[in-house]
Design a protein around this motif. Sequence first.
Motif, PDB file in Angstrom:
ATOM      1  N   THR A 101    -100.002  94.983 -33.038  1.00  0.00           N
ATOM      2  CA  THR A 101     -99.188  93.787 -32.795  1.00  0.00           C
ATOM      3  C   THR A 101     -97.705  94.098 -32.947  1.00  0.00           C
ATOM      4  O   THR A 101     -96.871  93.676 -32.128  1.00  0.00           O
ATOM      5  CB  THR A 101     -99.599  92.664 -33.768  1.00  0.00           C
ATOM      6  N   ASN A 102     -97.360  94.843 -33.996  1.00  0.00           N
ATOM      7  CA  ASN A 102     -95.952  95.203 -34.228  1.00  0.00           C
ATOM      8  C   ASN A 102     -95.368  96.036 -33.094  1.00  0.00           C
ATOM      9  O   ASN A 102     -94.160  95.988 -32.845  1.00  0.00           O
ATOM     10  CB  ASN A 102     -95.810  95.964 -35.549  1.00  0.00           C
ATOM     11  N   ALA A 103     -96.237  96.798 -32.410  1.00  0.00           N
ATOM     12  CA  ALA A 103     -95.776  97.644 -31.311  1.00  0.00           C
ATOM     13  C   ALA A 103     -95.604  96.853 -30.013  1.00  0.00           C
ATOM     14  O   ALA A 103     -95.230  97.422 -28.974  1.00  0.00           O
ATOM     15  CB  ALA A 103     -96.757  98.798 -31.095  1.00  0.00           C
ATOM     16  N   GLY A 104     -95.899  95.561 -30.072  1.00  0.00           N
ATOM     17  CA  GLY A 104     -95.732  94.731 -28.889  1.00  0.00           C
ATOM     18  C   GLY A 104     -96.899  94.767 -27.924  1.00  0.00           C
ATOM     19  O   GLY A 104     -96.805  94.270 -26.797  1.00  0.00           O
ATOM     20  N   LEU A 105     -98.007  95.349 -28.375  1.00  0.00           N
ATOM     21  CA  LEU A 105     -99.195  95.394 -27.526  1.00  0.00           C
ATOM     22  C   LEU A 105     -99.985  94.096 -27.711  1.00  0.00           C
ATOM     23  O   LEU A 105    -100.231  93.664 -28.835  1.00  0.00           O
ATOM     24  CB  LEU A 105    -100.051  96.609 -27.882  1.00  0.00           C
ATOM     25  N   THR A 106    -100.363  93.490 -26.610  1.00  0.00           N
ATOM     26  CA  THR A 106    -101.047  92.200 -26.639  1.00  0.00           C
ATOM     27  C   THR A 106    -102.361  92.289 -25.871  1.00  0.00           C
ATOM     28  O   THR A 106    -102.566  93.220 -25.091  1.00  0.00           O
ATOM     29  CB  THR A 106    -100.176  91.114 -25.985  1.00  0.00           C
ATOM     30  N   PRO A 107    -103.251  91.310 -26.064  1.00  0.00           N
ATOM     31  CA  PRO A 107    -104.491  91.295 -25.280  1.00  0.00           C
ATOM     32  C   PRO A 107    -104.228  91.218 -23.779  1.00  0.00           C
ATOM     33  O   PRO A 107    -105.037  91.686 -22.979  1.00  0.00           O
ATOM     34  CB  PRO A 107    -105.198  90.028 -25.776  1.00  0.00           C
ATOM     35  N   GLN A 108    -103.110  90.616 -23.393  1.00  0.00           N
ATOM     36  CA  GLN A 108    -102.772  90.521 -21.982  1.00  0.00           C
ATOM     37  C   GLN A 108    -102.313  91.871 -21.429  1.00  0.00           C
ATOM     38  O   GLN A 108    -102.658  92.250 -20.304  1.00  0.00           O
ATOM     39  CB  GLN A 108    -101.666  89.480 -21.763  1.00  0.00           C
ATOM     40  N   LYS A 109    -101.550  92.604 -22.238  1.00  0.00           N
ATOM     41  CA  LYS A 109    -101.055  93.917 -21.792  1.00  0.00           C
ATOM     42  C   LYS A 109    -102.143  94.982 -21.843  1.00  0.00           C
ATOM     43  O   LYS A 109    -102.309  95.777 -20.911  1.00  0.00           O
ATOM     44  CB  LYS A 109     -99.880  94.366 -22.678  1.00  0.00           C
ATOM     45  N   MET A 110    -102.867  95.030 -22.956  1.00  0.00           N
ATOM     46  CA  MET A 110    -103.887  96.056 -23.158  1.00  0.00           C
ATOM     47  C   MET A 110    -104.940  95.529 -24.138  1.00  0.00           C
ATOM     48  O   MET A 110    -104.797  95.681 -25.346  1.00  0.00           O
ATOM     49  CB  MET A 110    -103.261  97.351 -23.697  1.00  0.00           C
ATOM     50  N   PRO A 111    -105.983  94.889 -23.620  1.00  0.00           N
ATOM     51  CA  PRO A 111    -106.994  94.312 -24.510  1.00  0.00           C
ATOM     52  C   PRO A 111    -107.747  95.383 -25.296  1.00  0.00           C
ATOM     53  O   PRO A 111    -107.917  96.510 -24.831  1.00  0.00           O
ATOM     54  CB  PRO A 111    -107.931  93.572 -23.557  1.00  0.00           C
ATOM     55  N   VAL A 112    -108.189  95.003 -26.485  1.00  0.00           N
ATOM     56  CA  VAL A 112    -109.010  95.867 -27.325  1.00  0.00           C
ATOM     57  C   VAL A 112    -110.403  95.257 -27.429  1.00  0.00           C
ATOM     58  O   VAL A 112    -110.548  94.075 -27.740  1.00  0.00           O
ATOM     59  CB  VAL A 112    -108.412  96.012 -28.741  1.00  0.00           C
ATOM     60  N   VAL A 113    -111.420  96.062 -27.148  1.00  0.00           N
ATOM     61  CA  VAL A 113    -112.800  95.633 -27.340  1.00  0.00           C
ATOM     62  C   VAL A 113    -113.329  96.327 -28.591  1.00  0.00           C
ATOM     63  O   VAL A 113    -113.334  97.560 -28.675  1.00  0.00           O
ATOM     64  CB  VAL A 113    -113.686  95.993 -26.134  1.00  0.00           C
ATOM     65  N   SER A 114    -113.774  95.548 -29.562  1.00  0.00           N
ATOM     66  CA  SER A 114    -114.270  96.088 -30.835  1.00  0.00           C
ATOM     67  C   SER A 114    -115.753  95.821 -30.993  1.00  0.00           C
ATOM     68  O   SER A 114    -116.253  94.779 -30.575  1.00  0.00           O
ATOM     69  CB  SER A 114    -113.515  95.452 -32.008  1.00  0.00           C
ATOM     70  N   VAL A 115    -116.448  96.770 -31.626  1.00  0.00           N
ATOM     71  CA  VAL A 115    -117.884  96.611 -31.865  1.00  0.00           C
ATOM     72  C   VAL A 115    -118.219  96.563 -33.349  1.00  0.00           C
ATOM     73  O   VAL A 115    -119.389  96.557 -33.721  1.00  0.00           O
ATOM     74  CB  VAL A 115    -118.690  97.739 -31.181  1.00  0.00           C
ATOM     75  N   SER A 116    -117.197  96.491 -34.205  1.00  0.00           N
ATOM     76  CA  SER A 116    -117.442  96.413 -35.647  1.00  0.00           C
ATOM     77  C   SER A 116    -116.635  95.300 -36.304  1.00  0.00           C
ATOM     78  O   SER A 116    -116.514  95.261 -37.522  1.00  0.00           O
ATOM     79  CB  SER A 116    -117.097  97.754 -36.321  1.00  0.00           C
ATOM     80  N   ILE A 117    -116.087  94.394 -35.507  1.00  0.00           N
ATOM     81  CA  ILE A 117    -115.314  93.280 -36.051  1.00  0.00           C
ATOM     82  C   ILE A 117    -116.047  91.975 -35.766  1.00  0.00           C
ATOM     83  O   ILE A 117    -116.197  91.573 -34.616  1.00  0.00           O
ATOM     84  CB  ILE A 117    -113.896  93.235 -35.442  1.00  0.00           C
TER      85      ILE A 117
END
Length: 261
Positions: A101-117
């Motif tokens: 988040t601090n780096a300015g990366l957002t779900p719109q720019k680059m989504p993250v898919v997690s399998v342990s959250i």
Amino acid sequence: NIFYTGATTNQQIVPALDFLKEKGITSLYLVGSDYVFPQTANRIIKAYAAANGIEIKGEDYTPLGSTDFSTIVNKVRASNAGAVFNTLNGDSNVAFFKEYTNAGLTPQKMPVVSVSIAEEEVQGIGAQNIAGQLTAWNYYQTLDNPVNKAFVKAFKDKYGQNRVTSDPMEAAYVSVYLWKNTVEKGKSFDVKAIQDNCGGVTFDAPEGLVTIDGGNHHITKTARIGEIHPDGLIYTIWESPGPITPDPYLKSYPWAKGLSA
């Protein structure tokens, strides 16, 4: 002697990859904790990617409990990948998503898919740091069916209204009732009787109907992609048409040939 009520790879990771492919994602960055599950998961992801025209832009592992993600997040940002596939575990997720988040990366720019959250982990990470990101599971507290509503109410009534249910929690709950139903089918507590009678045993679970596969002792499960909301809960945005037959060694997937060797 072991029965499994958590997801097999083809009930969690493969559906997540199918979802990303459907959404037009053509490149991935892999981030994981440095132990057997992420390493194995990423072998599978790389085999899928090779067969489906998806480029792997990078692959990084960090020791369990690591909290320094500045270098990795900078590499992720510079990669310009379509999405990140996250197999980090534990406290590392808190540090990773705060840095993300601090780096300015957002779900719109680059989504993250997690399998342990799951819902518990979202509370630890802070919804403000992860809202909009995606998860791949089989169960969410927000599932809209009568069985789940009763399950969530009973859980909150006993443990507190601020507590949340989660996929691993529901899978443990399911295991007890599948054992009960198998004992009743075989009319015995004997281990062999349970083994001999387990095939086809069902339970109307909070996640939906599940059935034991008598051959591999896994269960059928519906795959679900969820989106994390600011309220800290996860809401289904995609699900498989029905319960997926467990295939723990991916024998029915031609692209996975050789992975089990």
